[in-house]
Write a protein that holds these residues in place. Structure first.
Motif, short mmCIF file in Angstrom:
data_model
loop_
_atom_site.label_atom_id
_atom_site.label_comp_id
_atom_site.label_asym_id
_atom_site.label_seq_id
_atom_site.Cartn_x
_atom_site.Cartn_y
_atom_site.Cartn_z
N GLN A 13 16.24 -18.44 -25.36
CA GLN A 13 16.11 -17.17 -24.65
C GLN A 13 17.19 -17.11 -23.58
OE1 GLN A 13 12.11 -16.83 -23.29
NE2 GLN A 13 12.26 -18.50 -21.84
N GLN A 14 17.66 -15.88 -23.35
CA GLN A 14 18.82 -15.71 -22.49
C GLN A 14 18.68 -14.40 -21.73
OE1 GLN A 14 22.39 -16.47 -24.65
NE2 GLN A 14 23.61 -15.09 -23.41
N PRO A 15 18.93 -14.41 -20.42
CA PRO A 15 18.82 -13.18 -19.64
C PRO A 15 19.93 -12.19 -19.99
CG PRO A 15 19.63 -14.96 -18.26
CD PRO A 15 19.28 -15.56 -19.60
N LEU A 16 19.65 -10.92 -19.80
CA LEU A 16 20.64 -9.86 -19.98
C LEU A 16 21.05 -9.34 -18.61
CD1 LEU A 16 18.99 -7.79 -22.84
CD2 LEU A 16 20.99 -9.27 -23.02
N HIS A 17 22.25 -8.82 -18.52
CA HIS A 17 22.71 -8.16 -17.30
C HIS A 17 22.45 -6.68 -17.47
CE1 HIS A 17 24.47 -11.87 -15.96
NE2 HIS A 17 25.04 -12.01 -17.14
N LYS A 62 13.81 -7.96 -25.04
CA LYS A 62 12.94 -7.51 -23.96
C LYS A 62 13.82 -6.75 -22.98
CE LYS A 62 9.53 -11.16 -24.45
NZ LYS A 62 8.65 -12.09 -23.72
N ARG A 108 23.84 -20.58 -27.37
CA ARG A 108 23.54 -19.34 -26.65
C ARG A 108 24.38 -18.19 -27.23
NH1 ARG A 108 23.12 -19.41 -21.49
NH2 ARG A 108 24.03 -17.42 -21.02
N GLN A 146 15.66 -13.11 -27.14
CA GLN A 146 14.98 -14.31 -27.61
C GLN A 146 15.32 -14.51 -29.08
OE1 GLN A 146 10.83 -13.52 -26.64
NE2 GLN A 146 11.08 -14.65 -24.74
N ASP A 173 14.93 -7.33 -20.21
CA ASP A 173 15.91 -8.10 -19.46
C ASP A 173 16.33 -9.41 -20.13
OD1 ASP A 173 13.53 -9.42 -19.19
OD2 ASP A 173 13.70 -9.71 -17.03
N GLN A 174 15.99 -9.60 -21.42
CA GLN A 174 16.40 -10.85 -22.08
C GLN A 174 16.38 -10.73 -23.59
OE1 GLN A 174 12.75 -13.88 -22.58
NE2 GLN A 174 13.40 -13.67 -20.47
N SER A 234 23.26 -1.68 -22.81
CA SER A 234 22.38 -1.80 -21.65
C SER A 234 22.71 -0.71 -20.63
CB SER A 234 22.53 -3.18 -20.99
OG SER A 234 23.75 -3.27 -20.30
#
Length: 135
Positions: free
Chosen positions: A62-66, A37, A111, A42, A39-40, A95
Motif C-alpha cells: 500500500q502506498q499513499p497518494l498525493h 482509496k 512500490r 493497495q 488517499d492511497q 487526482s
C-alpha cells in the motif's frame, strides 16, 4: 469439465475503496488487483493458502497518494509504449492535485513508481468532475 472453487475472505476494509482495477502490474503472466482509496493505492496479489491448496488475495503493498484520487484506469501493456516492464500494465491516476500520473509497479523497490506526470490544472481540479471523465 473444469470446476472452480472460490474462498471469500476480507482482505481490506471495503468502506473506503472508491476504485478497483484488474491488471498485470508485476508481470505479464500474473493477475493483480489494485484498489484505490481516496488517499492511497493497495496492490492485492494471489497467494497460496497453506494446507488446503487454494489461493487467496493478500495485501502485498500500500502506498499513499498525493492528493485525493479522482479516477484510476489500467493502461494495457499494448498501449504502454515505454516505461513499463515488458508486458506489464501501467496505471493512470488522476487526482485533485491537478496531475495525471502514469505509474508502473517496480519489482526492485516493491512500490508504484512514476513513469510520467502531466500537469493538467491547478490543485483542486474545479472544472473536472466524474461526469466529465466518463464521457
Amino acid at each position: 469439465e473444469h470446476r472452480s472453487c472460490f474462498v471469500v475472505d476480507q482482505v481490506v476494509s471495503s468502506a473506503s475503496v472508491t476504485h478497483a482495477v484488474w491488471g498485470r502490474f508485476r508481470a505479464p503472466d500474473v493477475n493483480d488487483v489494485v484498489l484505490g482509496k481516496s488517499d492511497q493505492l493497495q496492490l492485492l496479489v494471489r497467494a497460496p493458502n497453506p494446507g488446503d491448496g487454494t489461493e487467496r488475495m493478500r495485501l502485498a503493498h500500500q502506498q499513499p497518494l498525493h492528493g485525493t484520487l479522482v479516477d484510476l484506469k489500467v493502461i494495457p501493456c499494448a498501449a504502454a509504449n515505454e516505461g513499463g516492464t515488458a508486458g506489464a500494465d501501467l496505471l493512470g491516476i488522476l487526482s485533485d492535485s491537478g496531475k495525471l500520473s502514469i505509474v508502473k509497479f517496480d519489482e526492485a523497490t516493491k512500490r508504484f513508481a512514476p513513469v510520467r506526470q502531466l500537469h493538467l490544472a491547478p490543485p483542486g481540479l474545479p472544472s473536472l468532475d466524474r461526469r466529465t471523465l466518463d464521457e
